[in-house]
Design a protein around this motif. Structure first.
Motif, PDB file in Angstrom:
ATOM      1  N   UNK A 135       0.808  -1.232   0.000  1.00  0.00           N
ATOM      2  CA  UNK A 135       0.000   0.000   0.000  1.00  0.00           C
ATOM      3  C   UNK A 135       0.838   1.277   0.000  1.00  0.00           C
ATOM      4  N   UNK A 136       0.438   2.216  -0.840  1.00  0.00           N
ATOM      5  CA  UNK A 136       1.116   3.505  -0.952  1.00  0.00           C
ATOM      6  C   UNK A 136       0.103   4.629  -0.763  1.00  0.00           C
ATOM      7  N   UNK A 137       0.610   5.792  -0.435  1.00  0.00           N
ATOM      8  CA  UNK A 137      -0.227   6.988  -0.299  1.00  0.00           C
ATOM      9  C   UNK A 137       0.660   8.210  -0.425  1.00  0.00           C
ATOM     10  N   UNK A 138       0.083   9.388  -0.276  1.00  0.00           N
ATOM     11  CA  UNK A 138       0.852  10.616  -0.400  1.00  0.00           C
ATOM     12  C   UNK A 138       1.783  10.821   0.777  1.00  0.00           C
ATOM     13  N   UNK A 139       2.995  11.259   0.502  1.00  0.00           N
ATOM     14  CA  UNK A 139       3.995  11.516   1.530  1.00  0.00           C
ATOM     15  C   UNK A 139       4.050  13.014   1.815  1.00  0.00           C
ATOM     16  N   UNK A 140       3.952  13.365   3.088  1.00  0.00           N
ATOM     17  CA  UNK A 140       4.003  14.782   3.456  1.00  0.00           C
ATOM     18  C   UNK A 140       5.381  15.376   3.165  1.00  0.00           C
ATOM     19  N   UNK A 141       6.435  14.677   3.574  1.00  0.00           N
ATOM     20  CA  UNK A 141       7.789  15.230   3.422  1.00  0.00           C
ATOM     21  C   UNK A 141       8.177  15.347   1.954  1.00  0.00           C
ATOM     22  N   UNK A 142       7.936  14.303   1.159  1.00  0.00           N
ATOM     23  CA  UNK A 142       8.310  14.352  -0.253  1.00  0.00           C
ATOM     24  C   UNK A 142       7.440  15.331  -1.044  1.00  0.00           C
ATOM     25  N   UNK A 143       6.166  15.442  -0.670  1.00  0.00           N
ATOM     26  CA  UNK A 143       5.306  16.420  -1.342  1.00  0.00           C
ATOM     27  C   UNK A 143       5.771  17.839  -1.042  1.00  0.00           C
ATOM     28  N   UNK A 144       6.193  18.067   0.210  1.00  0.00           N
ATOM     29  CA  UNK A 144       6.703  19.395   0.564  1.00  0.00           C
ATOM     30  C   UNK A 144       7.971  19.716  -0.227  1.00  0.00           C
ATOM     31  N   UNK A 145       8.854  18.735  -0.355  1.00  0.00           N
ATOM     32  CA  UNK A 145      10.081  18.937  -1.136  1.00  0.00           C
ATOM     33  C   UNK A 145       9.748  19.175  -2.603  1.00  0.00           C
ATOM     34  N   UNK A 146       8.772  18.439  -3.124  1.00  0.00           N
ATOM     35  CA  UNK A 146       8.358  18.612  -4.512  1.00  0.00           C
ATOM     36  C   UNK A 146       7.840  20.032  -4.762  1.00  0.00           C
ATOM     37  N   UNK A 147       7.030  20.511  -3.835  1.00  0.00           N
ATOM     38  CA  UNK A 147       6.487  21.867  -3.963  1.00  0.00           C
ATOM     39  C   UNK A 147       7.583  22.923  -3.832  1.00  0.00           C
ATOM     40  N   UNK A 148       8.456  22.747  -2.840  1.00  0.00           N
ATOM     41  CA  UNK A 148       9.530  23.718  -2.632  1.00  0.00           C
ATOM     42  C   UNK A 148      10.533  23.718  -3.782  1.00  0.00           C
ATOM     43  N   UNK A 149      10.640  22.604  -4.484  1.00  0.00           N
ATOM     44  CA  UNK A 149      11.564  22.533  -5.621  1.00  0.00           C
ATOM     45  C   UNK A 149      10.977  23.169  -6.874  1.00  0.00           C
ATOM     46  N   UNK A 150       9.715  23.617  -6.792  1.00  0.00           N
ATOM     47  CA  UNK A 150       9.110  24.350  -7.899  1.00  0.00           C
ATOM     48  C   UNK A 150       8.272  23.532  -8.839  1.00  0.00           C
ATOM     49  N   UNK A 151       7.862  22.326  -8.455  1.00  0.00           N
ATOM     50  CA  UNK A 151       7.060  21.485  -9.352  1.00  0.00           C
ATOM     51  C   UNK A 151       5.760  22.187  -9.730  1.00  0.00           C
ATOM     52  N   UNK A 152       5.437  22.176 -11.022  1.00  0.00           N
ATOM     53  CA  UNK A 152       4.236  22.844 -11.515  1.00  0.00           C
ATOM     54  C   UNK A 152       3.181  21.865 -12.016  1.00  0.00           C
ATOM     55  N   UNK A 153       3.607  20.708 -12.497  1.00  0.00           N
ATOM     56  CA  UNK A 153       2.661  19.741 -13.060  1.00  0.00           C
ATOM     57  C   UNK A 153       3.047  18.326 -12.652  1.00  0.00           C
ATOM     58  N   UNK A 154       2.256  17.359 -13.127  1.00  0.00           N
ATOM     59  CA  UNK A 154       2.538  15.963 -12.849  1.00  0.00           C
ATOM     60  C   UNK A 154       3.759  15.418 -13.558  1.00  0.00           C
ATOM     61  N   UNK A 155       4.379  16.227 -14.429  1.00  0.00           N
ATOM     62  CA  UNK A 155       5.594  15.764 -15.095  1.00  0.00           C
ATOM     63  C   UNK A 155       6.697  15.461 -14.081  1.00  0.00           C
ATOM     64  N   UNK A 156       6.710  16.192 -12.980  1.00  0.00           N
ATOM     65  CA  UNK A 156       7.720  15.918 -11.942  1.00  0.00           C
ATOM     66  C   UNK A 156       7.553  14.506 -11.398  1.00  0.00           C
ATOM     67  N   UNK A 157       6.293  14.019 -11.276  1.00  0.00           N
ATOM     68  CA  UNK A 157       6.060  12.645 -10.847  1.00  0.00           C
ATOM     69  C   UNK A 157       6.573  11.633 -11.849  1.00  0.00           C
ATOM     70  N   UNK A 158       6.394  11.931 -13.138  1.00  0.00           N
ATOM     71  CA  UNK A 158       6.927  11.031 -14.165  1.00  0.00           C
ATOM     72  C   UNK A 158       8.450  10.947 -14.082  1.00  0.00           C
ATOM     73  N   UNK A 159       9.120  12.063 -13.850  1.00  0.00           N
ATOM     74  CA  UNK A 159      10.582  12.064 -13.714  1.00  0.00           C
ATOM     75  C   UNK A 159      11.005  11.238 -12.508  1.00  0.00           C
ATOM     76  N   UNK A 160      10.267  11.366 -11.403  1.00  0.00           N
ATOM     77  CA  UNK A 160      10.570  10.563 -10.209  1.00  0.00           C
ATOM     78  C   UNK A 160      10.428   9.073 -10.516  1.00  0.00           C
ATOM     79  N   UNK A 161       9.359   8.715 -11.229  1.00  0.00           N
ATOM     80  CA  UNK A 161       9.173   7.310 -11.599  1.00  0.00           C
ATOM     81  C   UNK A 161      10.276   6.797 -12.501  1.00  0.00           C
ATOM     82  N   UNK A 162      10.750   7.634 -13.415  1.00  0.00           N
ATOM     83  CA  UNK A 162      11.854   7.227 -14.289  1.00  0.00           C
ATOM     84  C   UNK A 162      13.123   6.978 -13.481  1.00  0.00           C
TER      85      UNK A 162
END
Length: 714
Positions: A388-415
Motif C-alpha cells: 500500500x502507498x499513499x501521499x507523503x508529506x515530506x516528499x510532497x513538501x520537497x516537490x512543492x519547494x523545488x518548484x514542481x508545476x505539473x505531474x511531469x515531476x512525478x513522471x521524472x521521479x518514476x523514471x
C-alpha cells in the motif's frame, strides 16, 4: 405563497390574514408610532408539494449529478476520466519544463533510500519498497488530480502493514509478502469505491486532534521499532510501547557499539541537513539530499572498512517488477480492518496535503477524484508487487519547494526509480541497515506533534483530552485500538454537542432593534412577560428533550432586574428565534406540539421567529403552523416582540379590571378571551409600553430617554 401580516390588531387569533391587515390601522387610532410588522410568507399546498424536500436525499443528489454530467463538454469528460489532461493541454514548456525536471530528480533521489527504509519498517525486503515507488507513481500521474503530491511508501502505512501481518505470518515467509501485496489491492478497491460514491466526507468525523495524537504515538512506536538496527540485537516486533521497551532493556547485554555509533552519526547528519534545508532557502536542496547522503556515506564506509558487526541490506534483485495477480484471497476477511484504516489515513493525509498544495498553486482539486486516483494507483501497483502507498508529506513538501508545476515531476521521479531498479541495485547490497533506520527515524521525528498538544491545551481542553486519550491508548494498547478509541471518543463528543446544543436567551441592545445573547451582551435587556430563546442547532430527536428542559428553566429562572415594559408576574409569551435551526425532524415536531399544549394549559403563547423555508415547510405539513396560528410566525424577533408587548399591556389592563371585579376562579377568562376583550384598548404608545411608565400623550415624542421600538424618521 400565501402572505399573512401579523400585527397588534390581530387579536382575533382565528381571523384571516386579510382582516388582520385591514384592522391594523383602526386598532391604534391614537398611536403616534403604529407597529409595523414585515410580512412572513407561508408555504401553500401547491408550493410545498413540488418541494425538493418531498424527494429523498439520495435521489435528489443523483438527479443533480446526472444533470451535471449532461451539461459537460467532451473536454470536461476527458478531464474527469484523465485528470492529467488538464495540465497537459495547457503545459508551458518554457516556464515549467526546467522546474519540473529539477523537482522530479530531487524527489527521486530522496525516494530511493526512503522506499527501501520503509519496506524494512513494513517487514518486507527493500526491493518491494522500490517496486512500490515505481508503478504507482506513473498511474497516479495519469489518474490523480494533484500536480505536486508525491506518492509512494510512507512510514505510517508501513507500520500498519507490519502490525497486522506480523500476527498472521512470519516476516521472512513468502505468505507475508503476498499478503502485503493483497492489502494494496484491497486498499485500492476501497479508495476507488469511496471516490466513485463520493463518500470522502465520512472521514470528517475523525477530528484533527485524533489524527495528531495517533500520528504522534505512531511516530514514537516507529522510532523504537528501528532501535534494533542501532543497538545491534533483535527487538520484538510490536505496535505497543511496553513490549518494545521491555525487549530493548532485556537485550542490553548484547549491545554493539559500531552500529550505534554509525547510526547516531548518520541520524545527526540527516537532522542537520533537514534543519539547514528548512531554515536556509539557498540550502533547501539539502533537505532532499539528506537520505541519499546518508546512504552514500554509509555504503562508502562499509566498502572501505568492511565492519563485520554492522548488518547490511544484502542482495537485491535487479530489474523491473513483473506482472502477477495477488494471491491468498482467503485472508481478505482478516485484512479488512487494516485496509479500512489505511484508507482513512490516505484520505486524511493525502487528500489534505493535496488540497493545501492545490490552494497554494492556484488550481481546484476534487477530493473524490483524488481518492479515486490513489485507489487506481494501489490497484495497478498490486499487480506489480507493490504494497500500500499513499501521499507523503515530506516528499510532497520537497516537490512543492523545488518548484514542481505539473505531474511531469512525478513522471521524472518514476523514471529515476526505474533506473535505480535497472542499474543500481547491485550497489544497494552494501547499504548499512542502521543508515536506513536513521532515515526512518529522521522522517518520523517530524510527526511527533507536541506543538499541537500545547496549542490544544491553551485553546480547547476538550480537544487536548481527545489528543491525550488517542496518543496514550495507541502507545499502550496498539494502533487499531488507539484509533478506535480516539474515533469513538471523538464521535461521543460530537453526539454530546449535538444532543446538548447551545441555547441563548436574547435581549434587546439599547437604542437598536437588534436582539443578542444576554450573557454575551450584559447591557441587553428583556421584557416582562416575554422570554426570547434562540436554539443554535438543528432540532431533532436527540436534543429535543434538552431543549424542552431549558425552556422550562428559562420560564421560571428570569432576571427581573434588567426587564422593561409592563410589569406582570409571570411569563405569557415564549418567542423561539429559529434562524439558526436548519432542520427539524418528526420527533421534534411532535415535541413542539406537546410543548404548545403544555403552554396553552398555562396560558402561555408560543411565537416563532424567522424559520427558514425547509423548517417552515415541515411545520406546515405537520399542521404545527395552524396549531400555533399563522399570526404567531414572524420575520424578525423585533416583530414578535412588538406584538407580544401589546398583548402583555392588554393583559395587564385586563388583570386590573379583573381584580376590581374579583371574579370567581371558575369564571376567570383565558389569555385568548382577555385579548379579545381588550381589542379596543390598544392606543398605548410603543414607548410607554416598552418603559412601563405612563406619560401624557404630548410628551411621547419629546422625551429623549424613551426608545421607540421603530426608529424615528426625520
Amino acid at each position: 405563497m400565501e402572505i399573512t401580516y401579523a400585527s397588534p390588531s390581530s387579536l382575533d387569533l382565528a381571523a384571516s390574514s386579510s382582516s388582520a391587515a385591514s384592522s391594523s390601522a383602526s386598532a391604534m387610532p391614537h398611536a403616534n408610532r403604529p407597529v409595523k410588522v414585515i410580512p412572513l410568507q407561508h408555504p401553500t399546498t401547491s408550493s410545498s408539494s413540488s418541494s425538493p424536500l418531498d424527494q429523498s436525499f439520495l435521489s435528489d443528489a443523483f438527479n443533480k449529478r446526472i444533470e451535471n454530467l449532461k451539461r459537460m463538454t467532451w473536454t470536461e469528460w476527458i478531464e474527469m476520466v484523465l485528470p492529467c489532461f488538464r495540465w497537459i493541454r495547457t503545459y508551458n514548456y518554457r516556464e515549467y519544463l526546467q522546474v519540473d525536471l529539477m523537482a522530479g530528480i530531487t524527489v527521486g533521489v530522496m525516494l530511493v533510500p526512503q522506499a527501501m527504509s520503509y519496506a524494512k519498517l513494513a517487514g518486507l525486503q527493500p526491493i518491494y519498497g522500490l517496486y512500490s515507488g515505481f508503478v504507482p507513481i506513473f498511474v497516479y500521474t495519469i489518474f490523480g488530480s494533484s500536480r505536486q503530491l508525491a506518492i509512494g511508501p510512507v512510514a505510517l502505512v508501513s507500520l500498519l502493514v507490519s502490525n497486522v501481518l506480523s500476527g498472521i505470518a512470519d516476516s521472512s515467509s513468502q505468505l507475508y509478502t503476498e499478503l502485503a501485496i493483497l492489502l494494496a489491492l484491497m486498499v485500492g478497491v476501497l479508495e476507488c469505491i469511496m471516490g466513485l460514491l463520493r463518500l470522502g466526507w465520512l472521514i470528517r468525523f475523525i477530528s484533527h486532534a485524533v489524527i495528531s495524537g495517533f500520528t504522534t504515538a505512531s511516530a514514537i512506536v516507529i522510532a523504537l521499532s528501528q532501535a534494533k538496527y542501532f543497538l545491534g540485537y533483535d527487538v520484538v516486533r510490536s505496535s505497543k510501547i511496553v513490549p518494545l521497551i521491555k525487549s530493548i532493556i532485556s537485550g542490553a547485554d548484547e549491545f554493539s557499539w559500531p552500529p550505534f555509533v554509525m547510526g547516531s552519526i548518520t541520524l545527526a547528519i540527516l537532522l542537520v541537513m533537514k534543519h539547514l534545508g528548512k531554515t536556509r532557502k539557498y540550502l533547501r536542496f539539502l533537505r532532499a539530499a539528506g537520505p541519499l547522503t546518508a546512504v552514500v556515506l554509509g555504503t562508502t564506509f562499509v566498502k572501505i572498512y568492511k565492519p563485520s558487526s554492522i548488518s547490511l541490506v544484502g542482495d537485491i534483485p535487479q530489474g523491473l517488477p513483473g506482472f502477477s495477480i495477488p494471491k491468498n484471497f482467503g485472508h481478505v476477511k482478516s485484512l479488512i480492518p487494516t485496509a479500512m484504516l489505511i484508507t482513512g489515513v490516505a484520505i486524511l493525509e493525502s487528500v489534505g496535503i493535496a488540497k493545501a498544495l492545490a490552494a497554494k498553486n492556484g488550481y481546484e482539486l476534487d477530493s473524490n477524484q483524488e481518492l479515486f486516483g490513489l485507489g487506481v494507483a494501489n490497484i495497478l501497483g498490486s499487480f506489480f508487487s507493490a504494497y500500500p502507498t499513499t501521499g507523503s508529506f515530506s516528499r510532497s513538501a520537497v516537490n512543492h519547494e523545488s518548484g514542481a508545476k505539473t505531474g511531469l515531476s512525478g513522471l521524472i521521479t518514476g523514471i529515476i526509480m526505474g533506473c535505480a531498479l535497472l542499474f543500481l541495485t547491485p550497489l544497494f547490497e552494501y547499504i548499512p541497515q542502521c543508515a536506513l533506520a536513521a532515515i526512518v527515524i529522521s522522517a518520523v521525528m517530524g510527526l511527533v506533534d507536541y506543538d499541537e498538544a500545547i496549542f490544544l491545551w491553551h485553546v480547547d481542553k476538550k480537544d487536548f483530552l481527545l489528543w491525550t486519550i488517542t496518543s496514550v491508548t495507541t502507545l499502550f494498547l496498539g494502533i487499531e485500538i488507539g484509533v478506535l478509541v480516539g474515533v469513538g471518543v471523538s464521535l461521543a463528543f460530537v453526539i454530546h454537542e449535538s444532543a446538548n446544543p447551545h441555547i441563548a436567551v436574547l435581549g434587546r441592545l439599547p437604542g437598536t432593534t437588534v436582539y443578542r445573547n444576554i450573557w454575551q451582551y450584559p447591557e441587553a435587556y428583556t421584557y416582562h412577560g416575554i422570554v426570547i430563546v434562540r436554539v443554535d442547532a438543528p432540532i431533532y430527536f436527540a436534543n429535543i428533550s434538552y431543549i424542552k428542559d431549558r425552556l422550562r428553566e428559562y420560564e421560571v429562572d428570569v432576571d427581573r432586574s434588567t426587564r422593561r415594559g409592563p410589569e406582570v408576574e409571570r411569563i405569557y409569551f415564549v418567542i423561539l428565534e429559529m434562524s439558526p435551526v436548519t432542520y427539524i425532524d418528526s420527533s421534534a415536531v411532535q415535541a413542539l406540539k406537546d410543548l404548545h399544549q403544555e403552554y396553552k394549559s398555562r396560558d402561555i403563547q408560543i411565537a416563532i421567529s424567522n424559520p427558514n423555508r425547509e423548517v417552515l415547510l415541515t411545520l406546515s405539513k405537520s399542521d404545527v403552523v395552524e396549531l400555533i396560528g399563522k399570526e404567531w410566525y414572524f420575520v424578525r424577533v423585533h416583530d414578535a416582540v412588538q406584538v407580544c408587548l401589546q398583548h402583555v399591556q392588554s393583559l395587564k389592563e385586563s388583570s386590573k379590571t379583573a381584580d376590581t371585579a374579583d371574579p370567581s376562579p371558575d369564571d376567570k377568562p383565558s389569555i385568548f378571551q382577555r385579548l379579545l376583550k381588550n381589542r379596543g384598548e390598544e392606543d398605548k404608545s410603543i414607548a410607554e409600553i416598552e418603559s412601563g411608565i405612563k406619560k401624557p400623550t404630548g410628551s411621547r415624542d419629546n422625551d429623549p430617554q424613551l426608545e421607540p421600538l421603530l426608529s424615528r424618521k426625520p
